[in-house]
Design a protein around this motif. Structure first.
Motif, PDB file in Angstrom:
ATOM      1  N   ILE A 248      -4.447  -4.384  -7.323  1.00  0.00           N
ATOM      2  CA  ILE A 248      -5.585  -4.432  -8.245  1.00  0.00           C
ATOM      3  C   ILE A 248      -6.620  -3.377  -7.873  1.00  0.00           C
ATOM      4  CG2 ILE A 248      -7.555  -5.857  -8.955  1.00  0.00           C
ATOM      5  CD1 ILE A 248      -5.570  -8.283  -8.734  1.00  0.00           C
ATOM      6  N   LYS A 249      -6.932  -3.253  -6.591  1.00  0.00           N
ATOM      7  CA  LYS A 249      -7.921  -2.261  -6.145  1.00  0.00           C
ATOM      8  C   LYS A 249      -7.423  -0.841  -6.395  1.00  0.00           C
ATOM      9  CE  LYS A 249     -10.242  -5.071  -2.677  1.00  0.00           C
ATOM     10  NZ  LYS A 249     -10.504  -5.279  -1.257  1.00  0.00           N
ATOM     11  N   SER A 250      -6.144  -0.607  -6.171  1.00  0.00           N
ATOM     12  CA  SER A 250      -5.587   0.721  -6.385  1.00  0.00           C
ATOM     13  C   SER A 250      -5.700   1.124  -7.845  1.00  0.00           C
ATOM     14  CB  SER A 250      -4.123   0.751  -5.948  1.00  0.00           C
ATOM     15  OG  SER A 250      -3.542   1.993  -6.278  1.00  0.00           O
ATOM     16  N   LEU A 251      -5.336   0.238  -8.748  1.00  0.00           N
ATOM     17  CA  LEU A 251      -5.422   0.558 -10.179  1.00  0.00           C
ATOM     18  C   LEU A 251      -6.868   0.639 -10.629  1.00  0.00           C
ATOM     19  CD1 LEU A 251      -2.450  -1.543 -11.559  1.00  0.00           C
ATOM     20  CD2 LEU A 251      -2.537   0.912 -11.110  1.00  0.00           C
ATOM     21  N   GLY A 252      -7.725  -0.200 -10.065  1.00  0.00           N
ATOM     22  CA  GLY A 252      -9.146  -0.131 -10.396  1.00  0.00           C
ATOM     23  C   GLY A 252      -9.763   1.182  -9.973  1.00  0.00           C
TER      24      GLY A 252
ATOM     25  N   GLU B 277      -3.408 -10.963  -0.551  1.00  0.00           N
ATOM     26  CA  GLU B 277      -3.891  -9.663  -0.058  1.00  0.00           C
ATOM     27  C   GLU B 277      -3.087  -8.522  -0.676  1.00  0.00           C
ATOM     28  OE1 GLU B 277      -4.252  -9.290   4.211  1.00  0.00           O
ATOM     29  OE2 GLU B 277      -4.949 -11.360   4.359  1.00  0.00           O
ATOM     30  N   ALA B 278      -1.775  -8.694  -0.768  1.00  0.00           N
ATOM     31  CA  ALA B 278      -0.924  -7.664  -1.371  1.00  0.00           C
ATOM     32  C   ALA B 278      -1.274  -7.475  -2.845  1.00  0.00           C
ATOM     33  CB  ALA B 278       0.549  -8.032  -1.212  1.00  0.00           C
ATOM     34  N   GLU B 279      -1.542  -8.557  -3.554  1.00  0.00           N
ATOM     35  CA  GLU B 279      -1.943  -8.465  -4.964  1.00  0.00           C
ATOM     36  C   GLU B 279      -3.273  -7.718  -5.092  1.00  0.00           C
ATOM     37  OE1 GLU B 279      -2.002 -12.510  -6.365  1.00  0.00           O
ATOM     38  OE2 GLU B 279       0.182 -12.674  -6.286  1.00  0.00           O
ATOM     39  N   MET B 280      -4.207  -7.984  -4.186  1.00  0.00           N
ATOM     40  CA  MET B 280      -5.504  -7.316  -4.225  1.00  0.00           C
ATOM     41  C   MET B 280      -5.373  -5.812  -3.960  1.00  0.00           C
ATOM     42  SD  MET B 280      -7.590  -9.467  -5.303  1.00  0.00           S
ATOM     43  CE  MET B 280      -8.987  -8.383  -5.213  1.00  0.00           C
ATOM     44  N   VAL B 281      -4.417  -5.421  -3.128  1.00  0.00           N
ATOM     45  CA  VAL B 281      -4.160  -4.001  -2.881  1.00  0.00           C
ATOM     46  C   VAL B 281      -3.799  -3.316  -4.193  1.00  0.00           C
ATOM     47  CG1 VAL B 281      -2.494  -2.396  -1.845  1.00  0.00           C
ATOM     48  CG2 VAL B 281      -3.513  -4.195  -0.462  1.00  0.00           C
TER      49      VAL B 281
ATOM     50  N   LEU C 167      -0.138   6.632 -12.250  1.00  0.00           N
ATOM     51  CA  LEU C 167       0.366   5.309 -12.615  1.00  0.00           C
ATOM     52  C   LEU C 167      -0.455   4.707 -13.744  1.00  0.00           C
ATOM     53  CD1 LEU C 167       1.102   3.670  -9.144  1.00  0.00           C
ATOM     54  CD2 LEU C 167       2.737   4.618 -10.777  1.00  0.00           C
ATOM     55  N   LEU C 168      -1.754   4.834 -13.660  1.00  0.00           N
ATOM     56  CA  LEU C 168      -2.625   4.228 -14.658  1.00  0.00           C
ATOM     57  C   LEU C 168      -2.452   4.867 -16.032  1.00  0.00           C
ATOM     58  CD1 LEU C 168      -4.727   2.002 -14.935  1.00  0.00           C
ATOM     59  CD2 LEU C 168      -6.475   3.721 -14.563  1.00  0.00           C
TER      60      LEU C 168
ATOM     61  N   LYS D 186       0.833  -1.206   0.000  1.00  0.00           N
ATOM     62  CA  LYS D 186       0.000   0.000   0.000  1.00  0.00           C
ATOM     63  C   LYS D 186       0.865   1.251   0.000  1.00  0.00           C
ATOM     64  CE  LYS D 186      -4.125  -1.732   2.357  1.00  0.00           C
ATOM     65  NZ  LYS D 186      -4.956  -1.630   3.560  1.00  0.00           N
ATOM     66  N   GLN D 187       1.883   1.266   0.838  1.00  0.00           N
ATOM     67  CA  GLN D 187       2.743   2.447   0.937  1.00  0.00           C
ATOM     68  C   GLN D 187       3.562   2.634  -0.331  1.00  0.00           C
ATOM     69  OE1 GLN D 187       2.674   4.669   3.648  1.00  0.00           O
ATOM     70  NE2 GLN D 187       3.670   5.899   2.090  1.00  0.00           N
ATOM     71  N   ALA D 188       4.073   1.559  -0.909  1.00  0.00           N
ATOM     72  CA  ALA D 188       4.852   1.662  -2.146  1.00  0.00           C
ATOM     73  C   ALA D 188       3.994   2.216  -3.278  1.00  0.00           C
ATOM     74  CB  ALA D 188       5.440   0.310  -2.523  1.00  0.00           C
ATOM     75  N   ILE D 189       2.740   1.770  -3.367  1.00  0.00           N
ATOM     76  CA  ILE D 189       1.836   2.293  -4.392  1.00  0.00           C
ATOM     77  C   ILE D 189       1.559   3.774  -4.145  1.00  0.00           C
ATOM     78  CG2 ILE D 189      -0.513   2.167  -5.319  1.00  0.00           C
ATOM     79  CD1 ILE D 189      -0.319  -0.899  -4.761  1.00  0.00           C
ATOM     80  N   SER D 190       1.327   4.129  -2.897  1.00  0.00           N
ATOM     81  CA  SER D 190       1.096   5.533  -2.549  1.00  0.00           C
ATOM     82  C   SER D 190       2.312   6.388  -2.908  1.00  0.00           C
ATOM     83  CB  SER D 190       0.777   5.647  -1.059  1.00  0.00           C
ATOM     84  OG  SER D 190       0.621   6.987  -0.684  1.00  0.00           O
ATOM     85  N   ASN D 191       3.495   5.898  -2.592  1.00  0.00           N
ATOM     86  CA  ASN D 191       4.719   6.629  -2.917  1.00  0.00           C
ATOM     87  C   ASN D 191       4.894   6.764  -4.432  1.00  0.00           C
ATOM     88  OD1 ASN D 191       5.170   6.637  -0.177  1.00  0.00           O
ATOM     89  ND2 ASN D 191       6.796   5.111  -0.215  1.00  0.00           N
TER      90      ASN D 191
END
Length: 92
Positions: free
Chosen positions: A81-85, A75-79, A53-54, A36-41
């Motif tokens: 997928i949900k972020s990009l969705g 769970e990490a994979e779903m984070v 990112l998208l 989650k934090q890496a995606i946020s960063n």
């Protein structure tokens, strides 16, 4: 040192970690919170280039130093997928 560069509408970025920006320490709580934090960063860096990112990514690779158990990995994979969705629905 640059964290990323934008060339011809494509964002080139590497090495984003699950670091808490104010403290520059790895977030605690395991792979899910680190993801989650890496995606946020990563999204913060993209926003600095007036993109997301998208919009500007053609490939996103996440490396984990510890795979953890299968449930945590899923769970990490779903984070991700949900972020990009969520970003996709924001663009529409």
């Amino acid at each position: 040192m640059l964290q990323a560069t934008l060339q011809h509408g494509m964002l080139f970025m590497a090495g984003q970690l699950g670091l808490d920006p104010p403290t520059m320490t790895l977030v605690s709580g395991g792979a899910v919170l680190e993801t989650k934090q890496a995606i946020s960063n990563s999204e913060a860096v993209a926003k600095a280039f007036s993109t997301s990112l998208l919009r500007s990514s053609i490939s996103l690779i996440i490396y984990c130093s510890s795979l953890g158990d299968p449930v945590e990995r899923q769970e990490a994979e779903m984070v991700l997928i949900k972020s990009l969705g969520q970003q996709n629905s924001d663009l529409q």
